[in-house]
Design a protein around this motif. Sequence first.
Motif, PDB file in Angstrom:
ATOM      1  N   ASP A  14     -41.544   0.728 -23.498  1.00 15.74           N
ATOM      2  CA  ASP A  14     -40.856   1.174 -22.268  1.00 15.74           C
ATOM      3  C   ASP A  14     -39.376   1.403 -22.540  1.00 15.74           C
ATOM      4  O   ASP A  14     -38.776   2.356 -22.052  1.00 15.74           O
ATOM      5  CB  ASP A  14     -40.982   0.117 -21.157  1.00 15.74           C
ATOM      6  CG  ASP A  14     -42.407   0.020 -20.638  1.00 15.74           C
ATOM      7  OD1 ASP A  14     -43.212   0.905 -21.009  1.00 15.74           O
ATOM      8  OD2 ASP A  14     -42.706  -0.933 -19.892  1.00 15.74           O
ATOM      9  N   MET A  15     -38.798   0.491 -23.328  1.00 19.21           N
ATOM     10  CA  MET A  15     -37.366   0.625 -23.608  1.00 19.21           C
ATOM     11  C   MET A  15     -37.096   1.925 -24.373  1.00 19.21           C
ATOM     12  O   MET A  15     -36.150   2.663 -24.079  1.00 19.21           O
ATOM     13  CB  MET A  15     -36.857  -0.574 -24.405  1.00 19.21           C
ATOM     14  CG  MET A  15     -35.367  -0.491 -24.640  1.00 19.21           C
ATOM     15  SD  MET A  15     -34.725  -1.958 -25.452  1.00 19.21           S
ATOM     16  CE  MET A  15     -32.972  -1.572 -25.458  1.00 19.21           C
ATOM     17  N   ASN A  21     -29.860  -0.018 -16.463  1.00 18.23           N
ATOM     18  CA  ASN A  21     -31.029  -0.054 -17.348  1.00 18.23           C
ATOM     19  C   ASN A  21     -30.792  -0.989 -18.531  1.00 18.23           C
ATOM     20  O   ASN A  21     -31.682  -1.721 -18.951  1.00 18.23           O
ATOM     21  CB  ASN A  21     -31.352   1.350 -17.872  1.00 18.23           C
ATOM     22  CG  ASN A  21     -32.093   2.167 -16.832  1.00 18.23           C
ATOM     23  OD1 ASN A  21     -32.753   1.601 -15.957  1.00 18.23           O
ATOM     24  ND2 ASN A  21     -31.963   3.476 -16.913  1.00 18.23           N
ATOM     25  N   MET A  30     -28.634   2.472 -26.391  1.00 14.33           N
ATOM     26  CA  MET A  30     -28.818   2.572 -24.945  1.00 14.33           C
ATOM     27  C   MET A  30     -27.478   2.395 -24.221  1.00 14.33           C
ATOM     28  O   MET A  30     -27.192   3.062 -23.228  1.00 14.33           O
ATOM     29  CB  MET A  30     -29.840   1.545 -24.463  1.00 14.33           C
ATOM     30  CG  MET A  30     -30.139   1.701 -22.991  1.00 14.33           C
ATOM     31  SD  MET A  30     -31.499   0.683 -22.458  1.00 14.33           S
ATOM     32  CE  MET A  30     -32.869   1.812 -22.569  1.00 14.33           C
ATOM     33  N   GLY A  53     -27.089   5.473 -22.064  1.00 11.39           N
ATOM     34  CA  GLY A  53     -27.820   5.146 -20.840  1.00 11.39           C
ATOM     35  C   GLY A  53     -26.932   4.571 -19.743  1.00 11.39           C
ATOM     36  O   GLY A  53     -25.707   4.635 -19.815  1.00 11.39           O
ATOM     37  N   GLU A 106     -35.404   9.355 -22.843  1.00 12.95           N
ATOM     38  CA  GLU A 106     -35.042  10.201 -21.698  1.00 12.95           C
ATOM     39  C   GLU A 106     -33.523  10.240 -21.512  1.00 12.95           C
ATOM     40  O   GLU A 106     -32.946  11.278 -21.185  1.00 12.95           O
ATOM     41  CB  GLU A 106     -35.733   9.709 -20.409  1.00 12.95           C
ATOM     42  CG  GLU A 106     -37.238   9.924 -20.399  1.00 12.95           C
ATOM     43  CD  GLU A 106     -37.668  11.265 -21.000  1.00 12.95           C
ATOM     44  OE1 GLU A 106     -37.176  12.325 -20.559  1.00 12.95           O
ATOM     45  OE2 GLU A 106     -38.491  11.260 -21.949  1.00 12.95           O
ATOM     46  N   ASP A 107     -32.863   9.100 -21.743  1.00  8.74           N
ATOM     47  CA  ASP A 107     -31.391   9.078 -21.643  1.00  8.74           C
ATOM     48  C   ASP A 107     -30.777  10.035 -22.660  1.00  8.74           C
ATOM     49  O   ASP A 107     -29.817  10.741 -22.374  1.00  8.74           O
ATOM     50  CB  ASP A 107     -30.850   7.664 -21.907  1.00  8.74           C
ATOM     51  CG  ASP A 107     -31.194   6.698 -20.778  1.00  8.74           C
ATOM     52  OD1 ASP A 107     -31.525   7.175 -19.668  1.00  8.74           O
ATOM     53  OD2 ASP A 107     -31.141   5.468 -21.006  1.00  8.74           O
ATOM     54  N   LYS A 157     -38.949   4.622 -24.384  1.00  7.46           N
ATOM     55  CA  LYS A 157     -39.163   5.780 -23.498  1.00  7.46           C
ATOM     56  C   LYS A 157     -37.911   6.040 -22.660  1.00  7.46           C
ATOM     57  O   LYS A 157     -37.471   7.169 -22.495  1.00  7.46           O
ATOM     58  CB  LYS A 157     -40.346   5.515 -22.562  1.00  7.46           C
ATOM     59  CG  LYS A 157     -41.629   6.060 -23.103  1.00  7.46           C
ATOM     60  CD  LYS A 157     -42.733   6.009 -22.047  1.00  7.46           C
ATOM     61  CE  LYS A 157     -44.070   5.924 -22.754  1.00  7.46           C
ATOM     62  NZ  LYS A 157     -45.047   5.086 -22.109  1.00  7.46           N
ATOM     63  N   GLN A 158     -37.339   4.947 -22.146  1.00  2.00           N
ATOM     64  CA  GLN A 158     -36.116   5.101 -21.339  1.00  2.00           C
ATOM     65  C   GLN A 158     -34.978   5.664 -22.198  1.00  2.00           C
ATOM     66  O   GLN A 158     -34.260   6.582 -21.796  1.00  2.00           O
ATOM     67  CB  GLN A 158     -35.717   3.724 -20.760  1.00  2.00           C
ATOM     68  CG  GLN A 158     -34.474   3.763 -19.893  1.00  2.00           C
ATOM     69  CD  GLN A 158     -34.676   4.634 -18.653  1.00  2.00           C
ATOM     70  OE1 GLN A 158     -35.628   4.478 -17.920  1.00  2.00           O
ATOM     71  NE2 GLN A 158     -33.762   5.593 -18.441  1.00  2.00           N
TER      72      GLN A 158
END
Length: 326
Positions: A265-266, A248, A240, A244, A272-273, A268-269
């Motif tokens: 959730d992490m 975030n 991340m 990212g 997307e990143d 998913k983020q």
Amino acid sequence: MSGIRPTGFLHLGNYFGAVRNYVKLQSQFTCYFMVADLHSLTTHPDTRELKGHVHRVLAENIACGLDPEKVALFCQSHVPETTELYLYLNMLAYKGELEKTTTFKDKVRQQPENINAGLLTYPVLQAADILLHRASLVPVGKDQEQHLEMARTFANRFNHRYGEVFPEPQAFNFGEELVKVPSLDGTGKMSKSENQLATIYLADDDDLIRKKVMKAKTDAGPTAPNTPRPDYIVNIFQLMQLVGTAENLKFFEDAYDECRIRYGDMKKQLAEDMVHFITPIRQRAESIRTDHAYLKKVMDIGAEKARASARETMRLAREVMGLDYY
Ligand code: AMP
């Protein structure tokens, strides 16, 4: 100077360990970047897919921002001076030290049926690639640290035995430690040939990226505040951090330390990143990869630049070695 083997698809490890630095270096230095096709023969003797892989490595490098007009972007086998220097350096490399190299020991385990001499002298060929351009900075990932140390040893041995020709090359990463991009399953690093389901390739489509990231190994989460993170969780945070935003990252770090992290959730983020990061590279690479006339031009111009530098180095090397009999 640096290189990437055409043994498969480029991945985030290649990008953050190597190509990102190539792109930054190109506007400040004279740069030589190559597709290491000779190196790939030590592990991939079947050449049926080689051409496609060479085109892919070139296209993906250019799609990441490398400008073939600014740098020499070439194929290792198009510069025959490489093999001459490799031969001279082989006389200065000892069997014992080559056998002790970590990558050699790994490959012996991985391909016990093909422990060839090229595999043993892989670090010598790599030293030849670097020293041929008398390069000082070598942008590579952490896995190459030992090879760079050997390149320094061979350069020093040559200089000491015959005369000062080569500067000492250093492994290089912009402003930070050398990078190792971990695989998503927590078992090692991202790689062209191993860990394919746990490696994110620059050619992966959006759904595949999401699928791979959502499968990344996690656990039930910490039960006490500020619990040290297990390796596979450290990896997810590291990924991340690479793709990212700082905001975030901090959000999920705080959530971890306060035992309220939701790994779903992490991930998913993170997915997307990664999609956001890779999509434009993949799209650019695809159109470059299929433009064979353009790639031929890139290779021709790159080889010309690399050979001009190589010829001058070899002239100096032969001269100090006393191989000049006229
Ligand atoms: P290779 O794919 O082994 O030909 O390596 C090409 C470049 O990518 C070298 O500079 C490696 O150090 C770098 N590299 C490969 N895998 C990783 C990884 N997982 N993390 C960081 N750098 C890597």
